[in-house]
Enzyme design. Structure first.
Site, mmCIF file in Angstrom:
data_model
loop_
_atom_site.group_PDB
_atom_site.id
_atom_site.type_symbol
_atom_site.label_atom_id
_atom_site.label_comp_id
_atom_site.label_asym_id
_atom_site.label_seq_id
_atom_site.Cartn_x
_atom_site.Cartn_y
_atom_site.Cartn_z
ATOM 1 C CG HIS A 264 -2.075 -0.937 1.171
ATOM 2 N ND1 HIS A 264 -1.895 -2.278 1.129
ATOM 3 C CD2 HIS A 264 -3.406 -0.746 1.147
ATOM 4 C CE1 HIS A 264 -3.077 -2.882 1.099
ATOM 5 N NE2 HIS A 264 -4.008 -1.974 1.090
ATOM 6 N N GLY B 203 -0.967 -2.232 -5.574
ATOM 7 C CA GLY B 203 -1.881 -3.342 -5.277
ATOM 8 C C GLY B 203 -3.258 -2.830 -4.904
ATOM 9 C CG HIS B 204 -6.112 -0.537 -1.980
ATOM 10 N ND1 HIS B 204 -6.917 0.383 -2.633
ATOM 11 C CD2 HIS B 204 -6.857 -1.024 -0.955
ATOM 12 C CE1 HIS B 204 -8.086 0.449 -2.018
ATOM 13 N NE2 HIS B 204 -8.082 -0.387 -1.007
ATOM 14 C CG HIS C 272 -10.317 -5.150 -2.258
ATOM 15 N ND1 HIS C 272 -10.519 -3.804 -2.183
ATOM 16 C CD2 HIS C 272 -10.106 -5.572 -0.990
ATOM 17 C CE1 HIS C 272 -10.429 -3.413 -0.910
ATOM 18 N NE2 HIS C 272 -10.190 -4.468 -0.174
ATOM 19 C CD GLU D 73 -11.371 -6.505 2.883
ATOM 20 O OE1 GLU D 73 -11.548 -6.248 4.073
ATOM 21 O OE2 GLU D 73 -10.518 -5.919 2.181
ATOM 22 C CD GLU E 147 -13.975 -1.944 2.897
ATOM 23 O OE1 GLU E 147 -13.687 -2.996 2.301
ATOM 24 O OE2 GLU E 147 -13.153 -1.070 3.172
ATOM 25 C CB CYS F 28 -14.134 1.918 1.882
ATOM 26 S SG CYS F 28 -13.378 2.617 3.350
ATOM 27 C CB CYS G 199 -10.013 1.855 5.272
ATOM 28 S SG CYS G 199 -11.091 0.424 5.285
ATOM 29 C CB CYS G 200 -14.978 2.332 6.973
ATOM 30 S SG CYS G 200 -14.797 0.855 5.930
#
Lengths: 642, 642
Positions: free
Chosen positions: A129, A180-181, A257, A309, A325, A327, A405-406
């Site tokens: 990340h 990756g994200h 994801h 996810e 999620e 997010c 994260c959220c």
């Protein structure tokens, strides 16, 4: 389309605005500083102090812990935009100074690697990340710069982005990797727009273009670093997990994801807009259609499974084992909002509205202090505790998360909601959302003020007052929501036949507008029974109640336990009543329902027909977003119909 | 009650008997010897050769790989009982010889530890299945001894059990442990009954009595061996997983790994019977009730979740994410059968029948070559591939498994089915199952022959002919299945009023029986719609079709895809037809159903009411146990009713 920014003054959203300012931002600051009792520690600020050499200690938290600070700063920026607050700005400035002190000479900035060893940076893009954290810091910097005019954080992230540009790119000595994200891509576009430096646009496009090439970059880096894993087992998630299974222009299905997916799709729209890349835009449209017509919950939530996810497959929308999620719903808002910038079509606004009023704000408690990561559409608390398939589903919102994260994500969206209401394109001001606000826009050098007033979402009456010096020819586009079949619009009390002026679900009224003109929009709201496509296995035989944009649910606290024993007869009237004292003021919907008579069953588990008898039961539906703000218990959005 | 053993000669079960003999036993022998192409290797026989020092190599396979050999031997024993086969017996003798050569001087016998280091034996009872493997070897030995009279394997296991008795027990120098996977307990009872050596009964009781004591033995051994794990992460499954959360006599809910649970409950019944321990028997009754009235699928399957292959909680019976291991249904048959030995109550026979005809034999393909570990009640092959919650569910039976517990387990049960038909207690012969067979029993020194003939489960007509020298007073108990409301019984053509002689669902006809007497039982079968208790969330609004003991399902191959779009109208007739050429001869049930018209939906995912239209659709139901013996595809047991 250019976005406008509006100052919200709304019966529904001003509360959220105040919550973000008065509760969420201070609460999250305390969380980031590890000052919340009984909650998972964050350590995020300490990581920066350690990285800056001002404190001894080890890195603690998720590898992407920095992003929580960035998202908080971004939320602060938007909040300052709405409500200047020198004290808060000073706090933010101090954190920005700290971030600056943690930044390395070459521009690199990530506390995990600064603390644990810079020699390992950029070696595990799949899992670690770095570019994701960079993206969030860039978004924070752009927002802070736009609001305060202060360049400090912007300069920090420009230096960092310039460094990243020396590491990644087509040149032979650079890495051919990508995050990756996904997140950096949409952030770099914002940085490009703030600085006009095309390097950042090119870098965003580069990251998108590399994705999906073979050999798979994440295999290459894995070999190169000696086949280690940051999260053991993570590697077996194939390229679909991070949407690297195909070049982005060839993708048609929303896979993997779900947060990564929608962040990437949002960036794809941005790049397509900036570069006029029609092929990229076509991919965005295909991916949009796949989500919205096959992989989205009625709450605007996305991500059907906890495994990865992730999205699963078309029409697979289980209500209880869902991931959904917060997010991801937020990311869908980003995606929808950008599609609206490309082309004003009602369906984008409809989905943005659906996600906002349901799957996004369900993520936060009404007091702004507790959060859902997962937003199920059906909950049985006993199942959450005792059936491993629901292990990820919490029956009550949590104070903070190890993976946090959220909460800051919801804060930054709510604080910036004023940016989502309007857009301007080709001499037309489009109203995407009905939210009380006022704003000002220059049309051909003439300042036009708009004041919107409404009780939305509790009824569908909206007025927009126009304020300008003299008169001006321009169009006013009014989104006619998909849920509304008999919208009426009047100008200065004169009803307009909108049938002839509706384009893609926007009623476009073009005329010479005068100061003091008043547009009134009437979007009659009535509770309706929504059904889902019969290909959705989970919802066969069931209906969901929706009133305007609000999706409803049954809660145990109102309806007793065993919600699955309740049925809504086909002919039962749905009665709306506004409740001043419930759940911070909501429309409640009641109906004369029925309940299976359990006593007929005795202890039997299976019996031969006929054996189901019903007795009357009053049903009370409350807005889904507000569930479990009272007693915890069962909840369901989809209700049996009879 | 004493069990009788009968020789099966039946339209339904003789096929299975032959399959076990002609296909399953040879196939599994090949599998154990790694001679099946394209299947997971077993290595089980090689492990014994290596342990015996006759071959070089390493242990391969699951830590409990030995048990596959033992279960195969047990199946061979029962098969030899039905069909003497000198060739097969010779093969078995050779393997037994090999096992003997692998046995250690002190009696110890487990190839994993013999090969990998005896110093680690008995250090990880929670995970490493030593006592479980010992149990299966004991069961095999007792069966082989009972059938062939050969003592070799019996002597081997007695020596092993004697060794185990030196290791475990209340004496200070012995371990206070018990097996992580129950099995040895019921095996030791069998060994006690075969040898009359009370040591084995005491040891079985000891293992049960230790369970649930605090401190938790598996914590003690974990500390002692340096906190290592055989299966990383396994330890976090708490004591409920292996039913060590409470002393067995205090248990009331079926929790944890479902195979371990029912194996233990079966042993508890055995020990209660042998010792007259009423408190233990009461626990068995409570656990029985909890399973049968709250935690059992309509197919007799148990274990609602893949997490821990475990029970979850009352009424939690999801059809698609279910575990429903074949071995667990088999274990439920063991438990039911032992409860019948305690007290002849129809509900035990009903459950035994339900599991046998549905959830047990669904585990094997009709050709005896492929097996299910997991037996779902609803399958969408796409979900198995793309939604992680169904990762454990296979849409087609598999050739063999890395963890191959189920295939030999089903073989040994089917081969021994003749032991499950009758029981004798207090001068009454009880008929638990209606299966064509003949048997002989001594009543007070008089030999009574019984010949049962029936087309069960395809119709409910049964005849039992009595053969004896002269006449004899005794009772004949006939189980009246729970699904049958108007059973008729006649003796020599004379109908009997059974209402007055039914005790616990057994019609007990006591008289002076003569040679040549014929009892005719008529259990009229009609397809019925079964409902489940409304507390079962998964089945609300749905019915399952059952005809006699057979539970039916819809398959895609007969009914097209998207089975969730099919509905069975309340008034639709269910028509039975016997199909000679389908699925090895079955009753098929057809009905005039309806299908949701999908085309009305277009691309919409959600629409406001009304929008569901139906068109006629012919529905074809086939027996659940026979599903996916043709084209793979969707399947569902529970069907929407309208």
């Amino acid at each position: 389309m250019n976005r406008l920014k509006a100052k919200i003054n709304d019966v529904f959203w001003s509360k959220y605005d105040a919550l973000v300012r008065d509760v969420v931002i201070p609460y999250q600051r305390d969380a980031l500083n590890d000052n919340v009792a009984d909650a998972d520690p964050s350590h995020a600020i300490r990581n920066f102090r350690i990285a800056a050499g001002e404190e001894e200690g080890e890195f603690y938290g998720m590898v992407f812990q920095d992003s929580d600070v960035a998202k908080w700063l971004e939320a602060v920026a938007y909040s300052l935009e709405n409500h200047p607050d020198p004290e808060l700005e000073k706090e933010a400035d101090e954190i920005i100074d700290l971030i600056g002190r943690a930044q390395q000479e070459d521009g690199y900035l990530n506390t995990y690697y600064i603390i644990n060893g810079l020699e390992n940076r950029w070696t595990n893009l799949k899992e670690c990340h770095e570019l994701y954290c960079a993206g969030h810091m860039i978004e924070a910097a752009v927002a802070y710069y736009n609001v305060t005019g202060k360049r400090k954080l912007l300069d920090i992230v420009c230096k960092f982005a310039d460094h990243i540009d020396t590491v990644f790119g087509p040149e032979e000595d650079k890495l051919k990797g990508y995050s990756g994200h996904q997140e950096i891509e949409l952030a770099l576009i914002k940085l490009f727009r703030a600085t006009k430096n095309k390097t950042y646009l090119d870098l965003a496009k580069y990251f998108l273009d590399e994705r999906g090439k073979r050999p798979y970059y994440f295999d290459i880096e894995w070999e190169k670093r000696g086949k280690t894993e940051h999260w053991p087992g993570h590697r077996r998630r194939g390229p679909e997990y991070d949407q690297s299974h195909l070049p982005v222009r060839e993708q048609s299905q929303a896979v993997g994801h779900s947060v990564r997916a929608v962040y990437m799709y949002a960036a794809m729209v941005d790049v397509a807009m900036e570069t006029g890349d029609e092929k990229l835009l076509e991919a965005c449209r295909r991916l949009w259609n796949n989500i919205v017509y096959k992989r989205m919950y009625i709450t605007g939530a996305i991500g059907s499974q906890a495994h990865g996810e992730a999205f699963s497959f078309d029409y697979d929308l289980p209500n209880d084992t869902v991931y959904a999620e917060t997010c991801a719903a937020i990311g869908l808002v980003f995606f929808a909002n950008r599609m609206l910038e490309v082309e004003p079509k009602g369906e984008y606004g409809d989905v943005m509205e659906r996600a906002l009023y349901n799957g996004v704000i369900s993520g936060m408690s009404l007091d702004g202090k507790r959060f859902f990561y997962v937003n199920p559409l059906e909950v049985n608390p006993e199942a959450c505790a005792k059936n491993g398939n629901m292990e990820h589903v919490k029956p009550v919102r949590q104070k903070w998360f190890a993976c946090a994260c959220c909460p800051p994500n919801i804060a930054r969206l709510l604080a910036s909601l004023g940016h989502y209401i309007y857009g301007v394109k080709d001499n037309t001001i489009y109203t995407h959302l009905y939210i009380g606000n006022n704003t000002e826009v220059e049309m051909d050098g003439i300042k036009v003020g708009l004041t919107q007033k409404t009780n939305y979402p509790w009824n569908g009456k909206v007025s927009i007052d126009i304020n300008l010096d003299g008169s001006k020819d321009f169009g006013l586009g009014l989104r006619i929501p998909g849920w509304c079949s008999d919208a009426k619009v009047s100008v200065n009390g004169q009803q307009i036949d909108i049938a002839g002026v509706i384009v893609d679900s926007y009623a476009i009224i073009t005329r010479s507008w005068q100061d003091g003109d008043r547009i009134e929009v009437d979007l009659p709201m009535e509770p309706v029974r929504m059904r889902s496509n019969p290909l959705v296995r989970a919802n066969v035989g069931r209906v969901a109640i929706q009133n305007g944009p609000i999706v409803y649910c049954l809660e145990e606290v109102d309806n007793g336990p065993n919600l699955q024993t309740l049925v809504l007869p086909k002919d039962a009237a749905l009665v709306v009543s506004f409740q001043e004292d419930l759940l911070d003021r909501v429309n409640v919907i009641t109906a004369k329902g029925e309940r299976v008579k359990e006593e007929d069953w005795g202890k039997e588990l299976y019996m031969a027909n006929p054996c189901t008898q019903y007795e009357p039961a009053d049903l009370t539906f409350v807005p889904y977003y507000a569930w479990v703000n009272r007693e915890p218990g069962e909840m369901t959005v989809w209700v049996w119909e009879k």
